[in-house]
Design an enzyme around this catalytic site. Structure first.
Site, PDB file in Angstrom:
ATOM      1  N   GLY A   1       5.920  -4.828  -6.115  1.00 41.15           N
ATOM      2  CA  GLY A   1       5.641  -3.700  -6.990  1.00 41.15           C
ATOM      3  C   GLY A   1       5.547  -4.129  -8.440  1.00 41.15           C
ATOM      4  O   GLY A   1       5.237  -5.277  -8.759  1.00 41.15           O
TER       5      GLY A   1
ATOM      6  N   CYS B   1      -2.632  -7.411  -6.655  1.00 45.44           N
ATOM      7  CA  CYS B   1      -1.847  -8.230  -7.578  1.00 45.44           C
ATOM      8  C   CYS B   1      -2.462  -9.617  -7.745  1.00 45.44           C
ATOM      9  O   CYS B   1      -2.342 -10.224  -8.803  1.00 45.44           O
ATOM     10  CB  CYS B   1      -0.403  -8.337  -7.100  1.00 45.44           C
TER      11      CYS B   1
ATOM     12  N   GLU C   1       8.041  -9.741  -5.474  1.00 46.38           N
ATOM     13  CA  GLU C   1       6.630 -10.083  -5.686  1.00 46.38           C
ATOM     14  C   GLU C   1       6.075  -9.017  -6.601  1.00 46.38           C
ATOM     15  O   GLU C   1       5.867  -7.883  -6.196  1.00 46.38           O
ATOM     16  CB  GLU C   1       5.897 -10.133  -4.338  1.00 46.38           C
ATOM     17  N   LEU C   2       5.853  -9.398  -7.870  1.00 47.40           N
ATOM     18  CA  LEU C   2       5.503  -8.432  -8.904  1.00 47.40           C
ATOM     19  C   LEU C   2       4.028  -8.596  -9.297  1.00 47.40           C
ATOM     20  O   LEU C   2       3.212  -9.006  -8.479  1.00 47.40           O
ATOM     21  CB  LEU C   2       6.464  -8.584 -10.078  1.00 47.40           C
TER      22      LEU C   2
ATOM     23  N   TRP D   1       1.630   0.795  -2.349  1.00 45.96           N
ATOM     24  CA  TRP D   1       0.591   1.537  -1.642  1.00 45.96           C
ATOM     25  C   TRP D   1      -0.702   0.755  -1.462  1.00 45.96           C
ATOM     26  O   TRP D   1      -1.550   1.121  -0.663  1.00 45.96           O
ATOM     27  CB  TRP D   1       0.271   2.822  -2.419  1.00 45.96           C
TER      28      TRP D   1
ATOM     29  N   SER E   1       5.235   6.568  -2.171  1.00 43.66           N
ATOM     30  CA  SER E   1       5.236   7.986  -1.844  1.00 43.66           C
ATOM     31  C   SER E   1       3.865   8.529  -1.475  1.00 43.66           C
ATOM     32  O   SER E   1       3.769   9.580  -0.835  1.00 43.66           O
ATOM     33  CB  SER E   1       5.795   8.791  -3.021  1.00 43.66           C
TER      34      SER E   1
ATOM     35  N   LYS F   1      11.275   1.456   2.695  1.00 44.53           N
ATOM     36  CA  LYS F   1      11.041   2.528   1.731  1.00 44.53           C
ATOM     37  C   LYS F   1       9.642   2.257   1.181  1.00 44.53           C
ATOM     38  O   LYS F   1       9.449   1.354   0.381  1.00 44.53           O
ATOM     39  CB  LYS F   1      12.092   2.517   0.625  1.00 44.53           C
TER      40      LYS F   1
ATOM     41  N   GLU G   1      -1.401  -6.751 -17.013  1.00 47.22           N
ATOM     42  CA  GLU G   1      -2.024  -6.710 -15.700  1.00 47.22           C
ATOM     43  C   GLU G   1      -3.013  -5.551 -15.675  1.00 47.22           C
ATOM     44  O   GLU G   1      -2.700  -4.446 -16.110  1.00 47.22           O
ATOM     45  CB  GLU G   1      -0.994  -6.524 -14.589  1.00 47.22           C
TER      46      GLU G   1
END
Length: 459
Positions: free
Chosen positions: A205, A261, A227-228, A129, A156, A153, A358
């Site tokens: 995410g 991130c 990609e975290l 998001w 939400s 996807k 993080e």
């Protein structure tokens, strides 16, 4: 699901979800459309990307306001995000012929050998998001111009942004089925990855989400790009321009209200520069305006959800209880909306949350080190490795330090950022694979070896 404007806490209108039949229809459509789309002339695919950029530019304010409403992004940053989406479309429209060209390889006399770049098929994108348009378009532009088709996807809490992406592409002229948005829950991701019609998956995410997606993709032998998170070091050496490092550092920590991130998160400062930097940095952070994200004068808007404020404050509180000191900020603001102030914390123990996790919000941990070697060691003392920044007046020294930092990218005398011209991605628990540039385009392509010779050349 219930949706809330994070700045006002007012309810947002509901958006209808897609059910299992809708997902099946989307998968079938994507599979059928791919064979048409992969054979569409590259000039047409490029033209459609150029038109997409025009749509984005023409309706920048509209889409920016949508991101501000759904996830609280300050309006100037939201406009910049839409403009960047147009840039990535223009970039791939311009560079696709170069990126997709056959690569000749010298082998045998009288033989033509080359590597051809060909699309794989339908690709599933699971997106977050925090940059609701940019994260999607940095997937869309390279993959659609390469001949893949996409299914999205999205998170939400940004369904209107998700549906807007599909409408933008349709308005630009992309055929139905080349890109589809599915408003579904995370519980459908696993079965979609396992479906034979999905040929690859990309996720931006959290680390747990990345592990789940990577595990399923691995079992299915499907390519994936993850990609975290990041806990990016911002290294200020003894010869740095302190004022510049502090000013850019405050911006690097608080871009997107700190929800990025690749935001600078751990500020690692040489002892000879520490006091001056800390004073300047605190001053810069305190000068930032927290408020209504629709106001152009606002620097920091709300956090996107109430639970994110709680998580951030828990990290700050636990670090203070472990021995850290708050220089400014440190408490949620007592006002309507999910607001947290710019926060600077020092003397953070190495195992405290602000040092070891993080931090997804406008809280910065500042560390004092005695040498360049100690700075590099602390920068690398993380399970994450997405990006980093190094500040020094000596460019050669900056480059040398950058080479020693374990991450997917390092910027010298600049904040870490993504750029369509450069590959983007991390190492360690920040994920694997690359987006953007030529590497990002080829992530979900078959780099096929082709060998051609005359039968007369056979013995």
């Amino acid at each position: 699901m219930t949706r809330t404007n994070p700045a006002t806490e007012e309810s947002l209108s509901s958006v209808a979800s897609h059910d299992g039949d809708d997902v099946e229809t989307a998968l079938a459509t994507a599979s059928e459309t791919f064979w048409m789309w992969r054979d569409t002339d590259l000039r047409e695919r490029r033209r459609l990307l150029e038109t997409t950029a025009e749509v984005l530019c023409d309706r920048t304010d509209e889409f920016a306001r949508l991101a501000t409403k759904e996830m609280g992004k300050p309006i100037d940053g939201a406009r910049a995000e839409i403009e960047k989406c147009a840039w990535v479309c223009d970039h791939y429209a311009e560079r696709a012929p170069e990126y997709l060209a056959d690569e000749p390889v010298g082998t045998e006399p009288e033989t033509e050998s080359f590597v051809a770049t060909e699309p794989l098929g339908p690709v599933l994108a699971v997106m977050p998001w925090n940059y609701p348009f940019w994260q999607v378009f940095r997937f869309v532009a390279p993959n659609l111009v390469a001949g893949n088709v996409g299914l999205l996807k999205h998170a939400s809490n940004v369904p209107e942004c998700a549906l807007a992406v599909e409408s933008i592409l349709r308005e630009a002229g992309f055929p139905e089925g080349v890109f589809q948005t599915l408003v579904v829950g995370s519980d459908r991701v696993d079965s979609m990855i396992r479906d034979d019609r999905i040929r690859a998956v990309t996720l931006t995410g959290s680390e747990p989400a990345g592990r789940a997606v990577g595990q399923t993709a691995g079992k299915e032998l499907k390519p994936s790009v993850l990609e975290l998170g990041g806990s990016d070091p911002y290294v200020v050496l003894d010869d740095a321009d302190i004022e510049a490092a502090a000013a850019v550092g405050a911006r690097a920590r608080t871009l997107n209200s700190g929800q990025s991130c690749i935001a600078a998160k751990r500020f690692i400062v040489h002892a000879d520069a520490y006091d001056a930097f800390l004073d300047a940095f605190v001053t810069e952070m305190e000068a930032l305006t927290v408020g209504d994200p629709s106001d152009p004068d606002t620097d920091i808007g709300p956090q996107a959800r109430a639970d994110l404020v709680d998580d951030l404050h828990e990290q700050v509180t636990a670090s203070v209880e472990a021995g850290a000191s708050v220089e400014t900020g440190g408490e949620p603001l007592d006002r309507t909306g999910y607001f947290y102030p710019p926060t600077v914390v020092t003397d953070v123990p190495p195992d405290a949350p602000l040092a070891s996790e993080e931090v997804f919000g406008p809280a910065a941990a500042v560390f004092r080190v005695e040498s360049e070697a100690e700075a590099v060691a602390l920068a690398n003392d993380s399970e994450l490795g997405l990006a980093g920044s190094v500040w020094t007046e000596d460019r050669e020294r900056g480059q040398a330090v950058a080479r020693r930092i374990e991450s997917g990218a390092v910027f010298v005398n600049e904040l870490a950022k993504s750029d369509p011209r450069l590959p983007f991605g991390g190492i360690k628990n920040s994920g694997y694979g690359r987006e953007l540039a030529e590497q990002g385009l080829k992530a979900f392509c078959n780099e096929k070896t082709v060998w051609v010779q005359d039968t007369a050349d056979q013995p």
